[in-house]
Design an enzyme around this catalytic site. Structure first.
Site, PDB file in Angstrom:
ATOM      1  N   VAL A 400       0.859  -1.189   0.000  1.00 48.01           N
ATOM      2  CA  VAL A 400       0.000   0.000   0.000  1.00 48.01           C
ATOM      3  C   VAL A 400       0.891   1.234   0.000  1.00 48.01           C
ATOM      4  O   VAL A 400       2.104   1.138  -0.146  1.00 48.01           O
ATOM      5  CB  VAL A 400      -0.981  -0.012   1.207  1.00 48.01           C
ATOM      6  CG1 VAL A 400      -1.860  -1.247   1.175  1.00 48.01           C
ATOM      7  CG2 VAL A 400      -0.242   0.066   2.533  1.00 48.01           C
ATOM      8  N   LYS A 407       0.564   1.875   6.684  1.00 42.83           N
ATOM      9  CA  LYS A 407       1.085   0.507   6.801  1.00 42.83           C
ATOM     10  C   LYS A 407       0.747  -0.051   8.194  1.00 42.83           C
ATOM     11  O   LYS A 407       0.394  -1.223   8.329  1.00 42.83           O
ATOM     12  CB  LYS A 407       2.592   0.467   6.545  1.00 42.83           C
ATOM     13  CG  LYS A 407       2.952   0.930   5.119  1.00 42.83           C
ATOM     14  CD  LYS A 407       4.182   0.266   4.590  1.00 42.83           C
ATOM     15  CE  LYS A 407       4.675   0.827   3.268  1.00 42.83           C
ATOM     16  NZ  LYS A 407       4.091   0.245   2.068  1.00 42.83           N
ATOM     17  N   SER A 429       9.829   0.808   0.233  1.00 40.88           N
ATOM     18  CA  SER A 429      11.108   1.118  -0.413  1.00 40.88           C
ATOM     19  C   SER A 429      12.050   1.791   0.573  1.00 40.88           C
ATOM     20  O   SER A 429      13.253   1.744   0.382  1.00 40.88           O
ATOM     21  CB  SER A 429      10.964   2.034  -1.623  1.00 40.88           C
ATOM     22  OG  SER A 429       9.666   2.262  -1.979  1.00 40.88           O
ATOM     23  N   HIS A 450      11.549  -6.421  -0.572  1.00 44.81           N
ATOM     24  CA  HIS A 450      11.616  -5.227  -1.407  1.00 44.81           C
ATOM     25  C   HIS A 450      11.805  -5.627  -2.858  1.00 44.81           C
ATOM     26  O   HIS A 450      12.914  -5.962  -3.292  1.00 44.81           O
ATOM     27  CB  HIS A 450      12.752  -4.311  -0.930  1.00 44.81           C
ATOM     28  CG  HIS A 450      12.849  -3.049  -1.719  1.00 44.81           C
ATOM     29  ND1 HIS A 450      14.024  -2.414  -1.983  1.00 44.81           N
ATOM     30  CD2 HIS A 450      11.892  -2.303  -2.323  1.00 44.81           C
ATOM     31  CE1 HIS A 450      13.798  -1.344  -2.718  1.00 44.81           C
ATOM     32  NE2 HIS A 450      12.515  -1.255  -2.938  1.00 44.81           N
ATOM     33  N   GLU A 462      15.210  -7.603  -2.312  1.00 45.86           N
ATOM     34  CA  GLU A 462      15.935  -7.455  -1.044  1.00 45.86           C
ATOM     35  C   GLU A 462      15.038  -8.022   0.060  1.00 45.86           C
ATOM     36  O   GLU A 462      13.898  -7.585   0.212  1.00 45.86           O
ATOM     37  CB  GLU A 462      16.241  -5.977  -0.779  1.00 45.86           C
ATOM     38  CG  GLU A 462      17.313  -5.425  -1.708  1.00 45.86           C
ATOM     39  CD  GLU A 462      17.603  -3.947  -1.480  1.00 45.86           C
ATOM     40  OE1 GLU A 462      18.772  -3.556  -1.536  1.00 45.86           O
ATOM     41  OE2 GLU A 462      16.649  -3.164  -1.264  1.00 45.86           O
ATOM     42  N   ASN A 500      19.000   1.048  -3.122  1.00 49.92           N
ATOM     43  CA  ASN A 500      18.605   2.451  -3.251  1.00 49.92           C
ATOM     44  C   ASN A 500      19.623   3.384  -2.607  1.00 49.92           C
ATOM     45  O   ASN A 500      19.812   4.515  -3.045  1.00 49.92           O
ATOM     46  CB  ASN A 500      17.221   2.676  -2.646  1.00 49.92           C
ATOM     47  CG  ASN A 500      16.128   2.179  -3.591  1.00 49.92           C
ATOM     48  OD1 ASN A 500      16.406   1.887  -4.758  1.00 49.92           O
ATOM     49  ND2 ASN A 500      14.925   2.062  -3.096  1.00 49.92           N
TER      50      ASN A 500
END
Ligand code: NAI
Length: 703
Positions: A400, A407, A429, A450, A462, A500
Site C-alpha cells: 500500500v 502501513k 522502499s 523489497h 531485497e 537504493n
C-alpha cells in the site's frame, strides 16, 4: 568404470543411459567425458551393435552443460584450447560410430549437452525439452564443436540466432528447425526413440530428406547458399550485435567470426579454429566476470547464513492492487500459488485484474502457449475488497502507500485474522521494518520483501531483516522470493537498504555535477558508454522525479555526510516528472526518448557549459564504491557478493564488469582510496574513504 554411464544390449540395440552419481543432473566434467569416450570405444568394438539410443536417467533433463568450475579455473589459452580439443575429439568419436546413434532428449539440454546431441546422428526431443547453447551468457562460445556442427545441420540464420543469444528452444521449436528429427510427449520418448532407431537402421533416407526439406526454401537459397547472401547475413548479425552489446561483450563477436570462417573450411579445420579461439576467449576479463555473475546467481539460491527451515506457502495474499501489488500477485499466480489481491475499491481491483489478464495473454503468445495457460494463471487470483478473504493466507505481502501510519493500520487490521504462523512482508522502499514491528502483534513474523519495479521483470528482491524478524520468517521470505524466480539478498533494516542507498548516492552526485556546469545529457552518454543500461538522468526520469526527490531527501537526512543536491527538489515541484508524464529531463514518445526537455533544463539553470569527462563519471562511481564499503562496514549486507548481486540484478550494473565491488577490485583498492582522498579534499567528506576500504587490498579474497 560405469560410474556415469550404463548400457545394455539387446537385439543389436544398445541403450546408453547417462546417470552421474550423487547428482540431480548430468554435468560434463572430465570424468564424465572420459567415460563417454570409453563407451563409444566399447560400442565400436562390439560387432553385435547395430544402433544406439542415448538417454538420461535424470528426471531434470538430459545434460545440464559442461563443468563451469573447470572453465573458470583455466589460467592460460593453451589449457583452454586443450580442454576444447578433448571434448571435440570425444564427440567426434561418437559422430564416427559406424551405426546410427539416436539422442533422446527430455528436460534441459544445455551447452556441452547440445553439442553432444549435435554429434549424434539423430535427435528426438520431448515437447517440453529445453535445448540451448547458452555459452555467450558466460562470456564464451560453444567449444565442443557446437559453432561448427549447428550451422551444418540447420539454417545459418537460426544457428546465429541460437549461438549469439543463447536462447533456448522447446522440443517443438527444435523440430521445426530440423534440430530434432522428431518431437513426442515425454511419456512416449523412450519408445519413439527406439522406433526411430529401428527405422533408420533399415533406411535413413526418409528421415534425412525431411530434415533437408526443413532447411530449404527461397530464403535459405537466397541468403545461405551463395556467398553474397551469406556475407549479407553475417554483416547484419554483426551490426545487430554491436548495437546490443555496445562492443562490451567479445564472445558473441568472436563466435560470429569462428562460424563465418569455419563455414569456409571443412569440419576438422573449423573445429581447429573453434578450439583455438575458445582458449583465448576464456581468458578475457568479460568471460571471467560473467562466470563470477553465474556464481553470484548460484550463491543467491542457497540462502547464505540462513539455517531455519522455511514454512510452506500454500496460499498468499497481497494488499494493495497498485503498480507493485498487482505485479507481485501476478508473479505468485504464475508460480502456481493461489493469491488473494485486496484493495479498497472494486474499480481498482478490476483494473488490476484486467491488467494482469493482458500480461498473462502476452506471455502466453510469446511462449507459443494456448490461451488456457493465461486463464489458468488468472484463475489463481481472487480480487477482493473484503478483509476476511485474507484469513487463510500463509504469506501476506503489503504494497500500500509509502506512509507509516497507513502501513501500521493495514497491519493492525490484518494480523488478528491470520494464523499464528502466517508470515507478513512489507514491500516498503524506504520505511523502517523495525519501526513497523513496534506496532505488530507478532513482530517476529514480519520482515521486508523489497521488489523492484517492474516486479515481473526485475530479478532482484531485497529480503529485509527487521530488528525482531525471526530466522524462520527470514528463511520463509527468502524461499518465497526464490520460488517467484527472483534473485534474493538478505539486507539489514537501514535507510535505503542496499540498492537504493548506493544508487541514490550516485544519482545525487550526478545532479551536483550537472549543477557544477557539466552537460547532463553528456553525463548520460558517458554512463552508457561505461556499460550502464541508462544514464543517471534517464534513470531519474524512469523512477519519477518526485519519487527520486523523496528518496534522496530521506537518505540525505539519514546519512549526514551526503551533500544533498537541490536539483531534484526543484524538479519535483514542476509538472514534468519523468517518463510517466511524457517529459522529464527528456521528452518521450511512449518508451522512447525524442530529445532533451530544454524547458526543464532552463528552469533548473542547467546550462551545460562543459562536456562530461571520464573523471566526472568516476566521481559518481567512486562514491558508489565508498557507499558499498560503508554498507559492508555497517553490516547492511554480509559480503561483497551481496553488493554485486544487488547492483547487477537490481540496477543493471554491467554484468561484464562482474559487479560494483568486482569492478573496484579490478581498479585496485589502494589507488581508489587515494582517488577518494583527493575527491574528499575537493568535494567534501562523503568521499572520505570508508575504514573498510583502507583495511583492504581487495573487496574479494582478502580480510
Ligand atoms: P500505488 O499507489 O500504485 O498502489 C498502492 C495501492 O494501495 C493503491 O491501489 C491503494 O488503493 C491501495 N491501498 C491503500 N491503502 C490500502 C488499504 N488499507 N488496503 C488495501 N489497499 C490499500 O503504489 P505502488 O507504487 O504500488 O507502491 C506500493 C508500495 O511499494 C509502497 O510502499 C512503495 O514504496 C513500494 N515500492 C514501490 C516501487 C515503485 O517503483 N512503484 C518499487 C518498490 C517498492
Amino acid at each position: 568404470m560405469a560410474n556415469f554411464i550404463t548400457h545394455t544390449l539387446a537385439d543389436g540395440i544398445a541403450q546408453v543411459r547417462l546417470d552421474a552419481p550423487d547428482s540431480r543432473v548430468n554435468i560434463l566434467n572430465a570424468d564424465f567425458l572420459r567415460e563417454l569416450e570409453q563407451t563409444a570405444e566399447m560400442l565400436a568394438a562390439d560387432n553385435e551393435v547395430r544402433g544406439v539410443v542415448v538417454s538420461s536417467a535424470k528426471e531434470a533433463g538430459f545434460i545440464a552443460g559442461a563443468d563451469i568450475g573447470q572453465i573458470a579455473a583455466v589460467a592460460d589459452a593453451a589449457e583452454g584450447e586443450r580442454l576444447a580439443r578433448e571434448g571435440q575429439r570425444i564427440f567426434e568419436r561418437w559422430a564416427q560410430l559406424p551405426f546410427p546413434v539416436v539422442a533422446a532428449v527430455h528436460g534441459h539440454c544445455m551447452g556441452g549437452g547440445t553439442e553432444f546431441i549435435l554429434a549424434c546422428h539423430y535427435r528426438i526431443a520431448a515437447e517440453q525439452a529445453s535445448i540451448a547453447l547458452p555459452e555467450v551468457k558466460l562470456g564464451l562460445f560453444p567449444g565442443f564443436g557446437g559453432t561448427q556442427r549447428l550451422p551444418r545441420l540447420i539454417s545459418l540464420e537460426k544457428s546465429l540466432d541460437l549461438i549469439l543469444t543463447g536462447r533456448s528452444l522447446s522440443g517443438i521449436q527444435a523440430l521445426n528447425l530440423g534440430l530434432a528429427d522428431e518431437c513426442v510427449t515425454a511419456a512416449g520418448l523412450a519408445e519413439a526413440a527406439l522406433a526411430l532407431l529401428r527405422r533408420v537402421i533399415v533406411d535413413p533416407k526418409p528421415v534425412l530428406k525431411k530434415r533437408r526439406d526443413k532447411n530449404s526454401g527461397w530464403r535459405i537459397w537466397l541468403l545461405e547458399k551463395n556467398p553474397l547472401g551469406r556475407a549479407f547475413l553475417f554483416h547484419q548479425a554483426r551490426k545487430k550485435l554491436q548495437a546490443r552489446t555496445g562492443g562490451h561483450y567479445p564472445a558473441p563477436l568472436k563466435a560470429l567470426e569462428v562460424i563465418r570462417q569455419g563455414l569456409e573450411r571443412d569440419l576438422p579445420a573449423g573445429l581447429d579454429l573453434e578450439a583455438r579461439e575458445l582458449g583465448r576467449i576464456l581468458l578475457t576479463p568479460a568471460c571471467k566476470n560473467l562466470v563470477h555473475v553465474y556464481h553470484l546467481n548460484q550463491r543467491a539460491k542457497k540462502a547464505p547464513g540462513l539455517d531455519a527451515q522455511p514454512l510452506p506457502v500454500r496460499r498468499a495474499a497481497v494488499i494493495g492492487g497498485g503498480v507493485m501489488g498487482r505485479g507481485i500477485a501476478g508473479l505468485l499466480a504464475a508460480q502456481g500459488v493461489p493469491v488473494v489481491l485486496r484493495d479498497l475499491k472494486e474499480d481498482i481491483i478490476s483494473a488490476a485484474l484486467d491488467d494482469l489478464r493482458g500480461r498473462f495473454e502476452r506471455q502466453a503468445r510469446k511462449k507459443q502457449q494456448g490461451s488456457d495457460a493465461a486463464a489458468e494463471k488468472l484463475a489463481r487470483i481472487q480480487g477482493t475488497t473484503r478483509l476476511e478473504d485474507l484469513a487463510d493466507a500463509d504469506l501476506v505481502i503489503e504494497a500500500v502507500l509509502e506512509k507509516m501510519p497507513v502501513k501500521q493500520a493495514v497491519l493492525a487490521e490484518v494480523e488478528p485474522l491470520l494464523a499464528d504462523t502466517a508470515v507478513l512482508a512489507t514491500n516498503t522502499s524506504a520505511l523502517s521494518v523495525s519501526e513497523l514491528q513496534h506496532s505488530a502483534q507478532r513482530p517476529g513474523n514480519l520482515g521486508g520483501l523489497h521488489f523492484f519495479n517492474p516486479a515481473e521483470k526485475m530479478p532482484l528482491v531485497e529480503v529485509i531483516r527487521g530488528a525482531a524478524t525471526s530466522e524462520q520468517t527470514l528463511a520463509t521470505l527468502f524461499s518465497a522470493a526464490l520460488k517467484l524466480g527472483k534473485t534474493p539478498i538478505v539486507v539489514a533494516d537501514r535507510p535505503g537498504f542496499l540498492v537504493n542507498r548506493l544508487l541514490m548516492a550516485y544519482l545525487n552526485e550526478a545532479c551536483l555535477i550537472a549543477q557544477g556546469g557539466v552537460d547532463w545529457l553528456n553525463l548520460d552518454v558517458r554512463a552508457t558508454g561505461f556499460g550502464l543500461p541508462m544514464g543517471p538522468f534517464r534513470l531519474m526520469d524512469e523512477v519519477g522525479l518526485d519519487i527520486a526527490a523523496e528518496v534522496g531527501t530521506t537518505l540525505c537526512a539519514a546519512f549526514d555526510y551526503l551533500e544533498k543536491s537541490s536539483l531534484l527538489h526543484q524538479a519535483a515541484a514542476q509538472p514534468d516528472l519523468g517518463r510517466k508524464t511524457g517529459r522529464g529531463f527528456y521528452r518521450y514518445q511512449g518508451e522512447r526518448t525524442i530529445g532533451r526537455n530544454q524547458a526543464l533544463a532552463q528552469l533548473l539553470g542547467l546550462h551545460g557549459t562543459r562536456g562530461a569527462t571520464r573523471a566526472d563519471l568516476r566521481r559518481m562511481l567512486l562514491l558508489m564504491i565508498n557507499e558499498a564499503a560503508r554498507c559492508l562496514e555497517e553490516g547492511v549486507v554480509a559480503a561483497p557478493e551481496d553488493v554485486d548481486t544487488g547492483m547487477i540484478f537490481g540496477t543493471g550494473f554491467p554484468p561484464f564488469l562482474g559487479g560494483t565491488c568486482r569492478w573496484a577490485d579490478s581498479q585496485g583498492l589502494p589507488s581508489l582510496v587515494r582517488e577518494l582522498e583527493k575527491l574528499a579534499a575537493a568535494h567534501g567528506r562523503r568521499f572520505a574513504p570508508a575504514a573498510w576500504l583502507r583495511d583492504r587490498e581487495r573487496f574479494y579474497g582478502e580480510g
